[in-house]
Design a protein around this motif. Structure first.
Motif, PDB file in Angstrom:
ATOM      1  N   LEU A 128       0.823  -1.203   0.000  1.00  0.00           N
ATOM      2  CA  LEU A 128       0.000   0.000   0.000  1.00  0.00           C
ATOM      3  C   LEU A 128       0.862   1.261   0.000  1.00  0.00           C
ATOM      4  N   LEU A 129       1.960   1.234   0.762  1.00  0.00           N
ATOM      5  CA  LEU A 129       2.828   2.409   0.837  1.00  0.00           C
ATOM      6  C   LEU A 129       3.481   2.702  -0.511  1.00  0.00           C
ATOM      7  N   LEU A 130       4.025   1.674  -1.156  1.00  0.00           N
ATOM      8  CA  LEU A 130       4.668   1.886  -2.451  1.00  0.00           C
ATOM      9  C   LEU A 130       3.654   2.292  -3.519  1.00  0.00           C
ATOM     10  N   ARG A 131       2.461   1.744  -3.448  1.00  0.00           N
ATOM     11  CA  ARG A 131       1.441   2.126  -4.428  1.00  0.00           C
ATOM     12  C   ARG A 131       1.039   3.592  -4.261  1.00  0.00           C
ATOM     13  N   ASN A 132       0.925   4.049  -3.014  1.00  0.00           N
ATOM     14  CA  ASN A 132       0.546   5.448  -2.778  1.00  0.00           C
ATOM     15  C   ASN A 132       1.626   6.420  -3.239  1.00  0.00           C
ATOM     16  N   PHE A 133       2.886   5.993  -3.177  1.00  0.00           N
ATOM     17  CA  PHE A 133       3.988   6.853  -3.602  1.00  0.00           C
ATOM     18  C   PHE A 133       4.352   6.645  -5.074  1.00  0.00           C
ATOM     19  N   GLY A 134       3.606   5.838  -5.779  1.00  0.00           N
ATOM     20  CA  GLY A 134       3.869   5.604  -7.187  1.00  0.00           C
ATOM     21  C   GLY A 134       5.093   4.757  -7.457  1.00  0.00           C
ATOM     22  N   LEU A 135       5.508   3.944  -6.489  1.00  0.00           N
ATOM     23  CA  LEU A 135       6.708   3.104  -6.632  1.00  0.00           C
ATOM     24  C   LEU A 135       6.376   1.632  -6.808  1.00  0.00           C
ATOM     25  N   TYR A 136       5.081   1.309  -6.862  1.00  0.00           N
ATOM     26  CA  TYR A 136       4.698  -0.079  -7.089  1.00  0.00           C
ATOM     27  C   TYR A 136       5.028  -0.486  -8.521  1.00  0.00           C
ATOM     28  N   ASP A 137       5.472  -1.728  -8.676  1.00  0.00           N
ATOM     29  CA  ASP A 137       5.825  -2.271  -9.987  1.00  0.00           C
ATOM     30  C   ASP A 137       6.947  -1.455 -10.644  1.00  0.00           C
ATOM     31  N   SER A 138       7.984  -1.176  -9.851  1.00  0.00           N
ATOM     32  CA  SER A 138       9.138  -0.434 -10.361  1.00  0.00           C
ATOM     33  C   SER A 138      10.401  -0.963  -9.705  1.00  0.00           C
ATOM     34  N   ARG A 139      11.513  -0.808 -10.398  1.00  0.00           N
ATOM     35  CA  ARG A 139      12.796  -1.231  -9.829  1.00  0.00           C
ATOM     36  C   ARG A 139      13.142  -0.403  -8.596  1.00  0.00           C
ATOM     37  N   LEU A 140      12.840   0.890  -8.650  1.00  0.00           N
ATOM     38  CA  LEU A 140      13.186   1.755  -7.526  1.00  0.00           C
ATOM     39  C   LEU A 140      12.475   1.321  -6.253  1.00  0.00           C
ATOM     40  N   GLY A 141      11.192   0.994  -6.358  1.00  0.00           N
ATOM     41  CA  GLY A 141      10.462   0.535  -5.186  1.00  0.00           C
ATOM     42  C   GLY A 141      11.040  -0.740  -4.622  1.00  0.00           C
ATOM     43  N   LEU A 142      11.410  -1.686  -5.501  1.00  0.00           N
ATOM     44  CA  LEU A 142      11.997  -2.946  -5.037  1.00  0.00           C
ATOM     45  C   LEU A 142      13.364  -2.717  -4.412  1.00  0.00           C
ATOM     46  N   ILE A 143      14.142  -1.802  -4.966  1.00  0.00           N
ATOM     47  CA  ILE A 143      15.458  -1.489  -4.400  1.00  0.00           C
ATOM     48  C   ILE A 143      15.314  -0.903  -2.997  1.00  0.00           C
ATOM     49  N   ILE A 144      14.355   0.006  -2.814  1.00  0.00           N
ATOM     50  CA  ILE A 144      14.142   0.600  -1.493  1.00  0.00           C
ATOM     51  C   ILE A 144      13.781  -0.474  -0.471  1.00  0.00           C
ATOM     52  N   VAL A 145      12.919  -1.393  -0.863  1.00  0.00           N
ATOM     53  CA  VAL A 145      12.526  -2.476   0.047  1.00  0.00           C
ATOM     54  C   VAL A 145      13.722  -3.350   0.394  1.00  0.00           C
ATOM     55  N   TYR A 146      14.562  -3.676  -0.593  1.00  0.00           N
ATOM     56  CA  TYR A 146      15.737  -4.506  -0.330  1.00  0.00           C
ATOM     57  C   TYR A 146      16.739  -3.796   0.579  1.00  0.00           C
ATOM     58  N   VAL A 147      16.884  -2.496   0.405  1.00  0.00           N
ATOM     59  CA  VAL A 147      17.796  -1.742   1.269  1.00  0.00           C
ATOM     60  C   VAL A 147      17.300  -1.768   2.722  1.00  0.00           C
ATOM     61  N   VAL A 148      16.011  -1.520   2.892  1.00  0.00           N
ATOM     62  CA  VAL A 148      15.444  -1.549   4.244  1.00  0.00           C
ATOM     63  C   VAL A 148      15.530  -2.956   4.842  1.00  0.00           C
TER      64      VAL A 148
END
Length: 278
Positions: A128-148
């Protein structure tokens, strides 16, 4: 002087050899399965060495699924997330090890809690958080999750490395006229190199092998990682095409092994460099 006992030495070498065989056997079985024909794979009593080795499974894997594109996606996401994880963990680990404060203690508590907290419980809020920020289904969103995801362990690891470096080395550098930045660059950085390599290796391998986050957060076939592509060799009823699956899994394993071998040499070099510097 006590002489080495031949029997004890022999037993140690045998135990080490057995352990190496235990570790290498899954890779050997993967190679064997990838080279077998469908007739050999259907045998009730499987053979260890293929009777008629063939590369048809590799051709089928690459022709049926976009293996190369998935490798490129996985390599990009894993490399960027590993670099960002190390880049953010180095200063935070240094501050946690050298300065005692409420913030550092709270960070330690956060690191410990994050390691025991099941990530499956946060997958829906993350979505839900990534979808609200427009990062769902993107490499950047997945990278942020992996970093965290990787940062708590990397932070704890680098904090331990910094804490093991005597603070007297920095004081001696300051007495010689070196600034704080130069002391960190010329004294601490060489000694911290093995920890940086270990943290980067952990972050890279974790992102390379991760499946759950990629499954939930990536939908575009052009952005799918290698773990998602491997699942496509398993049918709807759970029947796996063992030949192409083993071939694709072997291809997926080789880059991580090469990266580990490369980083292992850098890890050894960092240890020797740190010993010379100290």
């Amino acid at each position: 002087m006590d002489r080495p006992r031949p029997l004890a030495s022999t037993l140690k070498h045998l135990a080490l050899g057995a352990y190496l065989v235990f570790l290498a056997f899954p890779l050997f079985w993967l190679i064997s399965t990838s080279l077998k024909t469908p007739q050999e794979l259907a045998l009730i009593d499987p053979t260890i060495i293929p009777d008629a080795p063939t590369f048809d499974n590799f051709r089928a894997a690459f022709s049926e699924q976009p293996i190369v594109r998935s490798i490129v996606n996985t390599a990009f996401v894993s490399s960027v997330s590993a670099v960002l994880t190390v880049f953010l963990s180095i200063p935070a680990g240094y501050v946690m090890a050298r300065y005692r404060s409420v913030v550092s203690r709270a960070t330690i508590v956060w690191v410990l809690l994050s390691q025991i907290f099941p990530w499956v419980l946060v997958i829906i809020p993350l979505f839900l958080l990534l979808r609200n920020f427009g990062l769902y289904d993107s490499r950047l969103g997945l990278i942020i999750v992996y970093v965290v995801w990787s940062m708590p362990f990397a932070l704890w690891m680098l904090r331990s490395y910094v804490a093991s470096i005597p603070y007297e080395l920095e004081e001696a550098a300051a007495m010689d006229g070196a600034s704080k930045a130069r002391a960190l660059k010329d004294v601490i950085a060489p000694l911290l190199a093995p920890g940086v390599v270990a943290a980067g290796l952990f972050a890279f391998v974790s992102a390379w092998n991760e499946f759950l986050f990629a499954l939930v957060l990536i939908r575009d076939p052009d952005l799918q990682t290698l773990s998602l592509t491997l699942v496509k060799f398993i049918g709807a009823e759970g029947v796996a095409r063992l030949g192409p699956l083993a071939a694709a899994s072997l291809v997926a394993t080789i880059p991580s092994l090469i990266f580990f071998a490369f980083m292992q040499r850098r890890l050894t070099g960092g240890l020797l460099g740190g010993a010379v510097k100290s």
